[in-house]
Design a protein around this motif. Sequence first.
Motif, PDB file in Angstrom:
ATOM      1  N   ALA A 180     -17.591   1.232  -0.850  1.00 31.91           N
ATOM      2  CA  ALA A 180     -16.694   2.071  -1.119  1.00 31.91           C
ATOM      3  C   ALA A 180     -15.222   1.741  -1.289  1.00 31.91           C
ATOM      4  O   ALA A 180     -14.430   2.386  -1.603  1.00 31.91           O
ATOM      5  N   LEU A 181     -15.158   0.431  -1.007  1.00 30.62           N
ATOM      6  CA  LEU A 181     -13.733  -0.178  -1.269  1.00 30.62           C
ATOM      7  C   LEU A 181     -13.176  -0.284  -2.798  1.00 30.62           C
ATOM      8  O   LEU A 181     -13.971  -0.904  -3.323  1.00 30.62           O
ATOM      9  N   VAL A 240       0.784  -1.186   0.140  1.00 33.02           N
ATOM     10  CA  VAL A 240       0.123   0.035  -0.198  1.00 33.02           C
ATOM     11  C   VAL A 240       1.004   1.144   0.068  1.00 33.02           C
ATOM     12  O   VAL A 240       1.970   1.087   0.535  1.00 33.02           O
ATOM     13  N   ILE A 241       0.334   2.361  -0.467  1.00 31.24           N
ATOM     14  CA  ILE A 241       1.142   3.551  -0.446  1.00 31.24           C
ATOM     15  C   ILE A 241       1.529   3.884   0.869  1.00 31.24           C
ATOM     16  O   ILE A 241       0.782   3.661   1.795  1.00 31.24           O
ATOM     17  N   ASN A 276      -4.128   0.962  11.735  1.00 29.41           N
ATOM     18  CA  ASN A 276      -5.310   1.494  12.300  1.00 29.41           C
ATOM     19  C   ASN A 276      -6.452   0.282  12.091  1.00 29.41           C
ATOM     20  O   ASN A 276      -7.455  -0.024  13.103  1.00 29.41           O
ATOM     21  N   LEU A 277      -6.662  -0.148  10.969  1.00 28.58           N
ATOM     22  CA  LEU A 277      -7.627  -1.056  10.660  1.00 28.58           C
ATOM     23  C   LEU A 277      -7.605  -2.495  11.452  1.00 28.58           C
ATOM     24  O   LEU A 277      -8.409  -2.747  12.037  1.00 28.58           O
ATOM     25  N   THR A 278      -6.265  -2.689  11.443  1.00 28.21           N
ATOM     26  CA  THR A 278      -5.953  -4.055  12.160  1.00 28.21           C
ATOM     27  C   THR A 278      -6.048  -3.862  13.405  1.00 28.21           C
ATOM     28  O   THR A 278      -6.599  -4.608  14.249  1.00 28.21           O
ATOM     29  N   ARG A 279      -5.831  -2.813  14.114  1.00 31.61           N
ATOM     30  CA  ARG A 279      -5.926  -2.522  15.405  1.00 31.61           C
ATOM     31  C   ARG A 279      -7.352  -2.432  15.974  1.00 31.61           C
ATOM     32  O   ARG A 279      -7.984  -3.141  17.015  1.00 31.61           O
ATOM     33  N   ILE A 326      -6.718   2.333   1.312  1.00 32.95           N
ATOM     34  CA  ILE A 326      -7.114   1.053   2.450  1.00 32.95           C
ATOM     35  C   ILE A 326      -8.207   1.853   3.312  1.00 32.95           C
ATOM     36  O   ILE A 326      -8.261   3.057   3.866  1.00 32.95           O
ATOM     37  N   PRO A 327      -9.169   1.121   3.762  1.00 27.16           N
ATOM     38  CA  PRO A 327     -10.345   1.730   4.487  1.00 27.16           C
ATOM     39  C   PRO A 327      -9.733   2.008   5.953  1.00 27.16           C
ATOM     40  O   PRO A 327      -8.933   1.667   6.309  1.00 27.16           O
TER      41      PRO A 327
END
Length: 467
Positions: A428-429, A345-346, A355-358, A418-419
């Motif tokens: 929206a993905l 990912v950029i 943050n998504l994983t957290r 990334i969401p």
Amino acid sequence: MRTPEAGPMKALDDLLARRIYLGVTGLSRAGKTVFVTSLIHNLLRADASAEDSPLRGFDCFDEGRLIGAMLRHDANATVPEFPYRKAMQAITGESPQWPEPTRGISRIRIDLRYRRTDAGLTGQAATRLGLRDATLQLEIVDYPGEWLVDLPLLGTDFETWSAAMIEQARQGTRADLSREWLAFVQDRKPDAEHDEDWAEQASALYADYLRACSEARLRNLQPGRFLHPADLRGASVLRFCPLPDLRGKAAPGSIHAAFRDKFRDYQEKVVRTFYRQHFAGLDRQIVLVDALSALNDGQEAFDDQSEALAAILQSFRHGRNSLLGWLMGRRISKVLFAATKADHVIRGDRLHLENLTRRMLHVLDENNAIKTSAETHVQAIASVRATRDTRRADTGREILVGRRPEDSHELPLEPGAIPLDFPPDWAALDYRFWDFQPHPDPSWKHSGFPTLRLPEVLNLLIGDDLT
Ligand SMILES: Nc1nc2c(ncn2[C@@H]2O[C@H](COP(=O)(O)OP(=O)(O)O)[C@@H](O)[C@H]2O)c(=O)[nH]1
Ligand SMILES: [Mg+2]
């Protein structure tokens, strides 16, 4: 590597050496093999004079206290050795490739020779004795996350488990994939007389079904050993499967009774034994999570992986009422959840990935049971960075440069965003996952692999052991 001369000082040095068992897990393809290979290679190649060493950021290295690392071969090991050399050859060969998938458990030991800080009593005492340098024996244990998905089996019985698995097999994508197995087991009453041939066919069809689910990127699959049998390939303890329509008690000599007994054997001889023999000895754990492939695979696969993760998380709850309450041994004091392949990912999205994983872990960890059991961290990492960051000349947007399997050379690519939240807004993905390939870069062999945040991983997992 400098070590004390043989004799009493050497004996004392050995006595003071600390051994740390680091578990590396994650579902298959999460990036375990690449992670272990990169970690070892970069430690072996540690060069204090290299300004741009990939270990920059690893405190012990930055402070000039890392003297050197050395692989140790254990002649008496009962577990296969991690195939470090083979993986290295693949990644740094003439036409670089990712290492072949490995299945099952493996181990490797790397000794880190370092200079003590003066802090702490042991440090001061050791320095006074002329033992300024010390050794950390890092024992790395790589094992399939699929085996941890089995833990909840210990909290259930064959009948309850069967009903849940049959119910699950009728949902979504699974409904198609389970058809043959379900038709086969529905064809015979569970109180019919047990017959080994039938049992073998039923369990083989069930294993086929689980494999088909795995190919369809579903991850919440039990029992884990049906997919990753390792040393149990062909073993009779795997000759069972869930059964439909179980009512009442199992009649002696019936299919029901035979499968229930096998299930109990599996609980005891496979699941508990794994926890006792391997898991109970771990001090630290890194759990690799490939959130990116899961995003790319769509909502059903993503949700399924989240469920598998929720099952995995139970292994790190140490409370008295946990399924592992019986577990004797050490306990894992630090758990790091690493979102892997962050080079996909950029730059601006890597924090979002973290943050998504957290958020995902927070939602899955009901009542913060893990957080209160062990020190927990989350980080987005790349073990071997296969892309470069750049910007589009026209719009200035951040993009990646990388090579996919079908490309003859590197290309500028935009993977999409990334969401920000869990669960993702699927409408929206626009994220796309490409299987970026490692570069043909001769410097990797000698200077180590470029990474994203591998030094920070070392700080979190073993920083405190190197003082
Ligand atoms: N770009 C990139 N790809 C990775 C990285 N780590 C793993 N991969 C990809 O993920 C695949 C699976 O990794 P592997 O380590 O074999 O997973 P394991 O099954 O958990 O041992 C590899 O073949 C690569 O395609 C990484 O750091 N960067
Ligand atoms: Mg592997």
